[in-house]
Design a protein around this motif. Sequence first.
Motif, PDB file in Angstrom:
ATOM      1  N   LEU A 121       0.821  -1.208   0.000  1.00 60.91           N
ATOM      2  CA  LEU A 121       0.000   0.000   0.000  1.00 60.91           C
ATOM      3  C   LEU A 121       0.858   1.262   0.000  1.00 60.91           C
ATOM      4  O   LEU A 121       0.540   2.237  -0.682  1.00 60.91           O
ATOM      5  CB  LEU A 121      -0.924   0.009   1.214  1.00 60.91           C
ATOM      6  N   THR A 122       1.941   1.238   0.746  1.00 63.28           N
ATOM      7  CA  THR A 122       2.848   2.385   0.785  1.00 63.28           C
ATOM      8  C   THR A 122       3.428   2.660  -0.601  1.00 63.28           C
ATOM      9  O   THR A 122       3.447   3.805  -1.056  1.00 63.28           O
ATOM     10  CB  THR A 122       3.988   2.143   1.796  1.00 63.28           C
ATOM     11  N   ALA A 123       3.882   1.619  -1.277  1.00 60.97           N
ATOM     12  CA  ALA A 123       4.447   1.786  -2.621  1.00 60.97           C
ATOM     13  C   ALA A 123       3.403   2.345  -3.586  1.00 60.97           C
ATOM     14  O   ALA A 123       3.697   3.246  -4.378  1.00 60.97           O
ATOM     15  CB  ALA A 123       4.991   0.458  -3.136  1.00 60.97           C
ATOM     16  N   LEU A 124       2.186   1.840  -3.500  1.00 60.33           N
ATOM     17  CA  LEU A 124       1.119   2.324  -4.374  1.00 60.33           C
ATOM     18  C   LEU A 124       0.804   3.796  -4.100  1.00 60.33           C
ATOM     19  O   LEU A 124       0.691   4.605  -5.029  1.00 60.33           O
ATOM     20  CB  LEU A 124      -0.146   1.475  -4.188  1.00 60.33           C
ATOM     21  N   LEU A 125       0.701   4.164  -2.831  1.00 60.76           N
ATOM     22  CA  LEU A 125       0.404   5.549  -2.472  1.00 60.76           C
ATOM     23  C   LEU A 125       1.531   6.492  -2.898  1.00 60.76           C
ATOM     24  O   LEU A 125       1.275   7.592  -3.394  1.00 60.76           O
ATOM     25  CB  LEU A 125       0.154   5.673  -0.971  1.00 60.76           C
ATOM     26  N   GLU A 126       2.768   6.058  -2.708  1.00 56.54           N
ATOM     27  CA  GLU A 126       3.900   6.899  -3.110  1.00 56.54           C
ATOM     28  C   GLU A 126       3.930   7.098  -4.622  1.00 56.54           C
ATOM     29  O   GLU A 126       4.217   8.192  -5.107  1.00 56.54           O
ATOM     30  CB  GLU A 126       5.206   6.287  -2.614  1.00 56.54           C
ATOM     31  N   GLU A 127       3.624   6.049  -5.358  1.00 55.42           N
ATOM     32  CA  GLU A 127       3.593   6.159  -6.825  1.00 55.42           C
ATOM     33  C   GLU A 127       2.476   7.104  -7.271  1.00 55.42           C
ATOM     34  O   GLU A 127       2.680   7.959  -8.131  1.00 55.42           O
ATOM     35  CB  GLU A 127       3.393   4.771  -7.428  1.00 55.42           C
ATOM     36  N   GLU A 128       1.291   6.953  -6.676  1.00 55.05           N
ATOM     37  CA  GLU A 128       0.174   7.829  -7.030  1.00 55.05           C
ATOM     38  C   GLU A 128       0.474   9.277  -6.652  1.00 55.05           C
ATOM     39  O   GLU A 128       0.208  10.200  -7.425  1.00 55.05           O
ATOM     40  CB  GLU A 128      -1.108   7.371  -6.344  1.00 55.05           C
ATOM     41  N   THR A 129       1.062   9.493  -5.487  1.00 52.32           N
ATOM     42  CA  THR A 129       1.415  10.838  -5.044  1.00 52.32           C
ATOM     43  C   THR A 129       2.386  11.486  -6.017  1.00 52.32           C
ATOM     44  O   THR A 129       2.265  12.663  -6.347  1.00 52.32           O
ATOM     45  CB  THR A 129       2.014  10.803  -3.630  1.00 52.32           C
ATOM     46  N   SER A 130       3.338  10.698  -6.491  1.00 47.41           N
ATOM     47  CA  SER A 130       4.307  11.209  -7.463  1.00 47.41           C
ATOM     48  C   SER A 130       3.618  11.657  -8.749  1.00 47.41           C
ATOM     49  O   SER A 130       3.912  12.723  -9.288  1.00 47.41           O
ATOM     50  CB  SER A 130       5.355  10.140  -7.765  1.00 47.41           C
ATOM     51  N   LEU A 131       2.686  10.839  -9.239  1.00 42.15           N
ATOM     52  CA  LEU A 131       1.974  11.190 -10.467  1.00 42.15           C
ATOM     53  C   LEU A 131       1.090  12.424 -10.259  1.00 42.15           C
ATOM     54  O   LEU A 131       1.047  13.309 -11.118  1.00 42.15           O
ATOM     55  CB  LEU A 131       1.114  10.022 -10.943  1.00 42.15           C
ATOM     56  N   VAL A 132       0.398  12.484  -9.151  1.00 42.68           N
ATOM     57  CA  VAL A 132      -0.491  13.619  -8.885  1.00 42.68           C
ATOM     58  C   VAL A 132       0.331  14.896  -8.741  1.00 42.68           C
ATOM     59  O   VAL A 132      -0.058  15.948  -9.241  1.00 42.68           O
ATOM     60  CB  VAL A 132      -1.345  13.358  -7.617  1.00 42.68           C
ATOM     61  N   ARG A 154       5.538   4.041   7.807  1.00 43.04           N
ATOM     62  CA  ARG A 154       5.706   4.502   6.419  1.00 43.04           C
ATOM     63  C   ARG A 154       4.360   4.633   5.716  1.00 43.04           C
ATOM     64  O   ARG A 154       4.139   5.558   4.948  1.00 43.04           O
ATOM     65  CB  ARG A 154       6.609   3.538   5.636  1.00 43.04           C
ATOM     66  N   LEU A 155       3.437   3.686   5.991  1.00 47.58           N
ATOM     67  CA  LEU A 155       2.110   3.748   5.397  1.00 47.58           C
ATOM     68  C   LEU A 155       1.359   4.990   5.883  1.00 47.58           C
ATOM     69  O   LEU A 155       0.714   5.678   5.090  1.00 47.58           O
ATOM     70  CB  LEU A 155       1.306   2.486   5.708  1.00 47.58           C
ATOM     71  N   CYS A 156       1.466   5.298   7.161  1.00 47.32           N
ATOM     72  CA  CYS A 156       0.812   6.510   7.685  1.00 47.32           C
ATOM     73  C   CYS A 156       1.368   7.767   7.011  1.00 47.32           C
ATOM     74  O   CYS A 156       0.607   8.650   6.608  1.00 47.32           O
ATOM     75  CB  CYS A 156       0.996   6.600   9.201  1.00 47.32           C
ATOM     76  N   ALA A 157       2.681   7.834   6.869  1.00 44.95           N
ATOM     77  CA  ALA A 157       3.303   8.990   6.220  1.00 44.95           C
ATOM     78  C   ALA A 157       2.893   9.084   4.751  1.00 44.95           C
ATOM     79  O   ALA A 157       2.597  10.167   4.238  1.00 44.95           O
ATOM     80  CB  ALA A 157       4.827   8.915   6.351  1.00 44.95           C
ATOM     81  N   ALA A 158       2.865   7.953   4.072  1.00 43.56           N
ATOM     82  CA  ALA A 158       2.475   7.937   2.651  1.00 43.56           C
ATOM     83  C   ALA A 158       1.010   8.323   2.494  1.00 43.56           C
ATOM     84  O   ALA A 158       0.646   9.017   1.536  1.00 43.56           O
ATOM     85  CB  ALA A 158       2.723   6.561   2.045  1.00 43.56           C
ATOM     86  N   THR A 159       0.173   7.909   3.433  1.00 44.10           N
ATOM     87  CA  THR A 159      -1.243   8.264   3.377  1.00 44.10           C
ATOM     88  C   THR A 159      -1.421   9.766   3.545  1.00 44.10           C
ATOM     89  O   THR A 159      -2.199  10.396   2.820  1.00 44.10           O
ATOM     90  CB  THR A 159      -2.024   7.503   4.473  1.00 44.10           C
ATOM     91  N   ARG A 160      -0.700  10.348   4.499  1.00 45.84           N
ATOM     92  CA  ARG A 160      -0.783  11.813   4.691  1.00 45.84           C
ATOM     93  C   ARG A 160      -0.315  12.558   3.452  1.00 45.84           C
ATOM     94  O   ARG A 160      -0.967  13.495   2.994  1.00 45.84           O
ATOM     95  CB  ARG A 160       0.040  12.230   5.910  1.00 45.84           C
ATOM     96  N   ALA A 161       0.823  12.146   2.893  1.00 47.37           N
ATOM     97  CA  ALA A 161       1.362  12.818   1.697  1.00 47.37           C
ATOM     98  C   ALA A 161       0.407  12.673   0.519  1.00 47.37           C
ATOM     99  O   ALA A 161       0.191  13.628  -0.239  1.00 47.37           O
ATOM    100  CB  ALA A 161       2.732  12.239   1.346  1.00 47.37           C
ATOM    101  N   ASN A 162      -0.192  11.497   0.369  1.00 49.10           N
ATOM    102  CA  ASN A 162      -1.132  11.260  -0.720  1.00 49.10           C
ATOM    103  C   ASN A 162      -2.373  12.127  -0.561  1.00 49.10           C
ATOM    104  O   ASN A 162      -2.854  12.719  -1.530  1.00 49.10           O
ATOM    105  CB  ASN A 162      -1.503   9.780  -0.767  1.00 49.10           C
ATOM    106  N   THR A 163      -2.876  12.228   0.650  1.00 52.45           N
ATOM    107  CA  THR A 163      -4.049  13.062   0.915  1.00 52.45           C
ATOM    108  C   THR A 163      -3.763  14.520   0.594  1.00 52.45           C
ATOM    109  O   THR A 163      -4.571  15.195  -0.048  1.00 52.45           O
ATOM    110  CB  THR A 163      -4.489  12.911   2.390  1.00 52.45           C
ATOM    111  N   ILE A 164      -2.615  15.001   1.013  1.00 50.11           N
ATOM    112  CA  ILE A 164      -2.235  16.398   0.746  1.00 50.11           C
ATOM    113  C   ILE A 164      -2.124  16.643  -0.759  1.00 50.11           C
ATOM    114  O   ILE A 164      -2.610  17.644  -1.283  1.00 50.11           O
ATOM    115  CB  ILE A 164      -0.920  16.743   1.482  1.00 50.11           C
ATOM    116  N   ALA A 165      -1.478  15.723  -1.482  1.00 45.99           N
ATOM    117  CA  ALA A 165      -1.313  15.880  -2.935  1.00 45.99           C
ATOM    118  C   ALA A 165      -2.653  15.852  -3.651  1.00 45.99           C
ATOM    119  O   ALA A 165      -2.902  16.663  -4.560  1.00 45.99           O
ATOM    120  CB  ALA A 165      -0.399  14.787  -3.482  1.00 45.99           C
ATOM    121  N   LEU A 166      -3.538  14.936  -3.253  1.00 46.74           N
ATOM    122  CA  LEU A 166      -4.854  14.860  -3.904  1.00 46.74           C
ATOM    123  C   LEU A 166      -5.699  16.094  -3.606  1.00 46.74           C
ATOM    124  O   LEU A 166      -6.394  16.603  -4.490  1.00 46.74           O
ATOM    125  CB  LEU A 166      -5.590  13.589  -3.471  1.00 46.74           C
TER     126      LEU A 166
END
Length: 157
Positions: free
Chosen positions: A21-32, A97-109
């Motif tokens: 899940l962390t890898a997926l969120l980081e990849e999506e955050t990068s694209l967004v 790491r998942l919590c951090a990736a979730t926060r970063a993904n939420t902010i980017a979205l």
Amino acid sequence: MNVGSLSPDMRRHLAEAFEVLTALLEEETSLVSKAQSDGLELYFSTKRKLFEQLGILLREANRAPPLPVFAADGDEGEAEPVEDPAPPERVRTAAARLCAATRANTIALQAAQEAVTNVAKRLGRVAERQRADGVYGRSGSTARRAMPGYGRIDHNL
């Protein structure tokens, strides 16, 4: 939930789920963050499915009985230590790491959503202004009103 009391297999499953899940969120955050919206629906559906599976796994982990603690017998020879495929620290690190990736993904979205909303509002204001200026009439061929002094030639002889 005490991670140390979970079975090694359950810890391994949790760590792997957190890492995927962390890898997926980081990849999506990068694209967004790069404003690349291709495939975001695939990311959304994949995230939803993975989080559902994680929820099931966490429910199982919470229901699992704690591992029994056996007293060490001095009579037996020293047994070789068994290598744990997912020590509790790996699970804790993966969860952090998942919590951090979730926060970063939420902010980017949220930032991307605000950007799209701002662009849509701006385009709406421009279209409204153009309609008020007469550029977009009902017939589609309404000419622009002449601005005072524009195109006029003053002849002073």
